[in-house]
Write a protein that holds these residues in place. Structure first.
Motif, PDB file in Angstrom:
ATOM      1  N   GLY A 204       0.618  -1.234  -0.218  1.00 38.65           N
ATOM      2  CA  GLY A 204       0.120  -0.050   0.029  1.00 38.65           C
ATOM      3  C   GLY A 204       0.885   1.331   0.179  1.00 38.65           C
ATOM      4  O   GLY A 204       2.062   1.061  -0.390  1.00 38.65           O
ATOM      5  N   ARG A 205       0.226   2.342   0.507  1.00 40.88           N
ATOM      6  CA  ARG A 205       1.052   3.688   0.181  1.00 40.88           C
ATOM      7  C   ARG A 205       2.024   3.734   1.386  1.00 40.88           C
ATOM      8  O   ARG A 205       1.862   3.085   2.711  1.00 40.88           O
ATOM      9  N   PRO A 206       3.261   4.153   1.061  1.00 38.91           N
ATOM     10  CA  PRO A 206       3.977   4.314   2.269  1.00 38.91           C
ATOM     11  C   PRO A 206       3.994   4.943   3.459  1.00 38.91           C
ATOM     12  O   PRO A 206       3.073   5.966   3.206  1.00 38.91           O
ATOM     13  N   GLU A 207       4.194   4.739   4.606  1.00 40.20           N
ATOM     14  CA  GLU A 207       4.006   5.606   5.783  1.00 40.20           C
ATOM     15  C   GLU A 207       5.099   6.602   5.794  1.00 40.20           C
ATOM     16  O   GLU A 207       6.293   6.306   5.553  1.00 40.20           O
ATOM     17  N   GLU A 208       4.585   7.611   6.411  1.00 38.90           N
ATOM     18  CA  GLU A 208       5.458   8.998   6.356  1.00 38.90           C
ATOM     19  C   GLU A 208       5.792   9.264   7.610  1.00 38.90           C
ATOM     20  O   GLU A 208       4.989   9.120   8.682  1.00 38.90           O
ATOM     21  N   ILE A 209       7.088   9.427   8.055  1.00 33.42           N
ATOM     22  CA  ILE A 209       7.754   9.964   9.283  1.00 33.42           C
ATOM     23  C   ILE A 209       8.519  11.195   9.114  1.00 33.42           C
ATOM     24  O   ILE A 209       8.991  11.464   8.084  1.00 33.42           O
ATOM     25  N   THR A 210       8.443  11.993  10.131  1.00 31.34           N
ATOM     26  CA  THR A 210       8.893  13.239   9.981  1.00 31.34           C
ATOM     27  C   THR A 210      10.173  13.068  11.260  1.00 31.34           C
ATOM     28  O   THR A 210       9.702  12.826  12.155  1.00 31.34           O
ATOM     29  N   ALA A 211      11.331  13.766  11.013  1.00 30.82           N
ATOM     30  CA  ALA A 211      12.189  13.913  11.828  1.00 30.82           C
ATOM     31  C   ALA A 211      13.206  15.158  11.796  1.00 30.82           C
ATOM     32  O   ALA A 211      13.503  15.466  10.435  1.00 30.82           O
ATOM     33  N   GLY A 212      13.911  15.588  12.647  1.00 31.44           N
ATOM     34  CA  GLY A 212      14.676  16.603  12.623  1.00 31.44           C
ATOM     35  C   GLY A 212      16.120  16.432  12.119  1.00 31.44           C
ATOM     36  O   GLY A 212      16.581  17.007  11.444  1.00 31.44           O
ATOM     37  N   GLN A 213      16.293  15.256  12.649  1.00 31.98           N
ATOM     38  CA  GLN A 213      17.627  14.697  11.855  1.00 31.98           C
ATOM     39  C   GLN A 213      17.599  13.246  11.483  1.00 31.98           C
ATOM     40  O   GLN A 213      16.829  12.412  12.178  1.00 31.98           O
ATOM     41  N   VAL A 214      18.449  12.821  10.499  1.00 34.47           N
ATOM     42  CA  VAL A 214      18.373  11.411   9.861  1.00 34.47           C
ATOM     43  C   VAL A 214      19.814  11.081  10.027  1.00 34.47           C
ATOM     44  O   VAL A 214      20.810  11.659   9.579  1.00 34.47           O
ATOM     45  N   LEU A 215      20.076   9.708  10.617  1.00 37.67           N
ATOM     46  CA  LEU A 215      21.272   9.265  10.452  1.00 37.67           C
ATOM     47  C   LEU A 215      21.221   8.090   9.531  1.00 37.67           C
ATOM     48  O   LEU A 215      20.865   7.118   9.945  1.00 37.67           O
ATOM     49  N   ILE A 216      22.148   7.753   8.536  1.00 38.78           N
ATOM     50  CA  ILE A 216      22.050   6.851   7.853  1.00 38.78           C
ATOM     51  C   ILE A 216      23.317   5.994   8.060  1.00 38.78           C
ATOM     52  O   ILE A 216      24.332   6.150   8.025  1.00 38.78           O
ATOM     53  N   ALA A 217      23.011   4.684   8.616  1.00 41.04           N
ATOM     54  CA  ALA A 217      24.192   3.846   9.230  1.00 41.04           C
ATOM     55  C   ALA A 217      23.766   2.530   8.493  1.00 41.04           C
ATOM     56  O   ALA A 217      23.537   1.638   9.377  1.00 41.04           O
ATOM     57  N   ALA A 218      23.536   2.494   7.204  1.00 39.66           N
ATOM     58  CA  ALA A 218      22.959   1.133   6.575  1.00 39.66           C
ATOM     59  C   ALA A 218      23.896   0.501   5.997  1.00 39.66           C
ATOM     60  O   ALA A 218      23.748  -0.428   5.009  1.00 39.66           O
ATOM     61  N   GLY A 219      25.135   0.564   6.610  1.00 39.02           N
ATOM     62  CA  GLY A 219      26.349  -0.563   5.672  1.00 39.02           C
ATOM     63  C   GLY A 219      26.291  -0.556   4.384  1.00 39.02           C
ATOM     64  O   GLY A 219      26.486   0.791   3.801  1.00 39.02           O
ATOM     65  N   VAL A 220      26.351  -1.559   3.618  1.00 40.74           N
ATOM     66  CA  VAL A 220      26.617  -1.546   2.190  1.00 40.74           C
ATOM     67  C   VAL A 220      25.463  -0.700   1.692  1.00 40.74           C
ATOM     68  O   VAL A 220      25.553  -0.268   0.245  1.00 40.74           O
ATOM     69  N   TRP A 221      24.419  -0.463   2.116  1.00 40.54           N
ATOM     70  CA  TRP A 221      23.216   0.199   1.568  1.00 40.54           C
ATOM     71  C   TRP A 221      23.280   1.799   1.912  1.00 40.54           C
ATOM     72  O   TRP A 221      22.314   2.331   1.437  1.00 40.54           O
ATOM     73  N   THR A 222      24.251   2.173   2.381  1.00 48.44           N
ATOM     74  CA  THR A 222      24.350   3.621   2.943  1.00 48.44           C
ATOM     75  C   THR A 222      24.257   4.444   1.776  1.00 48.44           C
ATOM     76  O   THR A 222      23.666   5.429   1.495  1.00 48.44           O
ATOM     77  N   GLY A 223      24.966   4.109   0.554  1.00 43.97           N
ATOM     78  CA  GLY A 223      25.024   4.848  -0.816  1.00 43.97           C
ATOM     79  C   GLY A 223      23.577   5.202  -1.121  1.00 43.97           C
ATOM     80  O   GLY A 223      23.353   6.191  -1.730  1.00 43.97           O
ATOM     81  N   GLU A 224      22.976   3.782  -1.358  1.00 43.11           N
ATOM     82  CA  GLU A 224      21.604   3.769  -1.820  1.00 43.11           C
ATOM     83  C   GLU A 224      20.604   4.698  -1.059  1.00 43.11           C
ATOM     84  O   GLU A 224      19.821   5.393  -1.747  1.00 43.11           O
ATOM     85  N   VAL A 225      20.504   4.515   0.086  1.00 44.02           N
ATOM     86  CA  VAL A 225      19.798   5.454   1.090  1.00 44.02           C
ATOM     87  C   VAL A 225      19.948   7.155   0.803  1.00 44.02           C
ATOM     88  O   VAL A 225      19.221   7.586   0.539  1.00 44.02           O
ATOM     89  N   ALA A 226      21.327   7.257   0.668  1.00 47.08           N
ATOM     90  CA  ALA A 226      21.788   8.651   0.495  1.00 47.08           C
ATOM     91  C   ALA A 226      21.268   9.115  -1.015  1.00 47.08           C
ATOM     92  O   ALA A 226      21.116  10.389  -1.041  1.00 47.08           O
ATOM     93  N   GLN A 227      21.367   8.207  -2.072  1.00 45.79           N
ATOM     94  CA  GLN A 227      20.626   8.541  -3.151  1.00 45.79           C
ATOM     95  C   GLN A 227      18.979   9.123  -3.153  1.00 45.79           C
ATOM     96  O   GLN A 227      18.751   9.893  -3.728  1.00 45.79           O
ATOM     97  N   LEU A 228      18.460   8.570  -2.006  1.00 46.44           N
ATOM     98  CA  LEU A 228      17.046   8.855  -2.055  1.00 46.44           C
ATOM     99  C   LEU A 228      17.003  10.670  -1.565  1.00 46.44           C
ATOM    100  O   LEU A 228      15.989  11.231  -1.815  1.00 46.44           O
TER     101      LEU A 228
END
Length: 394
Positions: A204-228
């Motif tokens: 279904g439709r993605p859930e939306e979350i808001t945050a003041g800060q985000v930490l990408i600590a996703a290992g080998v997926w870190t680059g992919e998440v950053a591309q978002l």
């Protein structure tokens, strides 16, 4: 819509330890892990605590060694952090620090050890050079081919799964919310903060979350998440091979590495010998694209080469291999850690690379200070994402 001070993307050791430090400082923290906690690099590695420079960090000579030595302040801090970790978390995490040896079998390798030790002691990491009778007394299990070794008494091992879950439990005790099976599919800057989209498992439709800060600590997926977030980070996935033998009587009392080849070897409390050290396996690709979710394929030449390297301890030779497994880790092109706020993306942080398991508790503590607006107690500019800022045009 769910709102949090901080969203941490990634549930490996680095992500859960950062969640712990942030939550214990009073932030509301939501950790999102696409699979299960510690399922990937944090659970696939062999748990080595290697504070000395690894072979890959000096195998190409003095210039490379001096470059990678700039991360040694993190190694010194991590040696202290692991010594305090079980008391801090209030539980056992399988930490055993019986010392680590890096071996030399040739005069050239001895010279490499001497250079390495000079750099390490210059940054405050206690390292001793052993040879002759001192080496035989410290490690009688080693082959006579070994003529010298660098000893770091702070080195040893930890149980990767236990330590990851210990941090997660401690983070929860401080109010952090940890969600597994939560895959991030959107990351956008909105109204002075960040909007994170999490996939609906039912489609279904993605859930939306808001945050003041985000930490990408996703290992080998870190680059992919950053591309978002329209950010380019050159995170390189590396596939590795590890082996474990049948149980044996106590043989090896140290974490063993080598100054001339890939090797990381230690014996568990149960008697199994774990053998690794950076031997490659083969990443899986579909239509020219690497599948980071698929377990890499083992390579027979790596299994053989790794087993041959382990024969620096001759009593390992007759032991049968029980299991070979593969895993992935992430490196940056300069082999340095990635740690800090991403340029032109206020409130967006990334952390990966380097010796991320060994240095994870230190990365997490420094990130928490940065994200709270405090001055880190160690210099971090050399490790920041700004050095790759030229790859992001927007």
């Amino acid at each position: 819509m769910v709102t949090s001070d901080v969203v941490v993307v990634g549930g490996g050791l680095l992500g859960v330890s950062a969640a712990y430090h942030l939550a214990s400082a009073g932030a509301s923290v939501l950790l999102l892990e696409r699979d299960q906690l510690g399922l990937h690099a944090s659970g696939q590695n062999a748990g080595s605590l290697h504070f000395q420079l690894e072979y890959r960090m000096f195998e190409h000579g003095t210039a490379q060694a001096e470059h990678n030595a700039r991360a040694l302040p993190l190694h010194v801090d991590a040696a202290r952090a692991w010594g305090e970790l079980e008391d801090r978390l209030g539980t056992s995490a399988g930490v055993a620090r019986t010392g680590g040896l890096m071996l030399a079998e040739t005069r050239e390798q001895v010279r490499a050890l001497e250079l390495k030790a000079e750099l390490e002691t210059g940054y405050g990491l206690p390292v001793e050079l052993l040879d002759g009778e001192a080496l035989r007394t410290a490690a009688p299990y080693l082959s006579r081919r070994v003529i010298a070794a660098a000893l770091c008494r702070a080195e040893g091992k930890a149980d990767p799964r236990r330590v990851t879950h210990a941090y997660a439990l401690a983070a929860r005790r401080h109010g952090a919310v940890v969600r597994t099976g939560a895959s991030v599919v959107g990351l956008r800057r909105r109204s002075g903060g960040w909007r994170i989209s999490v996939a609906d498992p039912a489609g279904g439709r993605p859930e939306e979350i808001t945050a003041g800060q985000v930490l990408i600590a996703a290992g080998v997926w870190t680059g992919e998440v950053a591309q978002l977030a329209d950010v380019r980070l050159p995170v390189v996935p590396v596939a590795l091979t590890m082996s474990v033998t049948e149980r044996a009587r106590p043989i090896i009392s140290h974490l063993v590495q080598h100054a001339g080849r890939r090797l990381s070897m230690k014996q568990t409390a149960e008697g199994n010998v774990l053998i690794g050290g950076g031997w490659p396996s083969r990443l899986i690709a579909h239509d020219g694209r690497v599948d980071l979710s698929a377990s890499p394929r083992p390579r027979l030449d790596s299994i053989r080469g790794n087993a041959a390297a382990a024969l620096v301890a001759p009593e390992v030779a007759p032991l049968r291999l029980l299991r070979v497994w593969t895993g992935t880790t992430s490196l940056l092109p300069d082999q340095m850690p990635l740690l800090g706020e991403i340029p032109r993306r206020p409130g967006l942080y990334a952390a990966t690379g380097g010796s991320a398991f060994t240095l994870g508790p230190t990365y997490a503590r420094l990130l928490a200070r940065l994200m709270k607006g405090e001055r880190p107690d160690l210099p971090v500019a050399d490790y920041g994402p700004a050095r790759f800022g030229h790859l992001t045009f927007a």
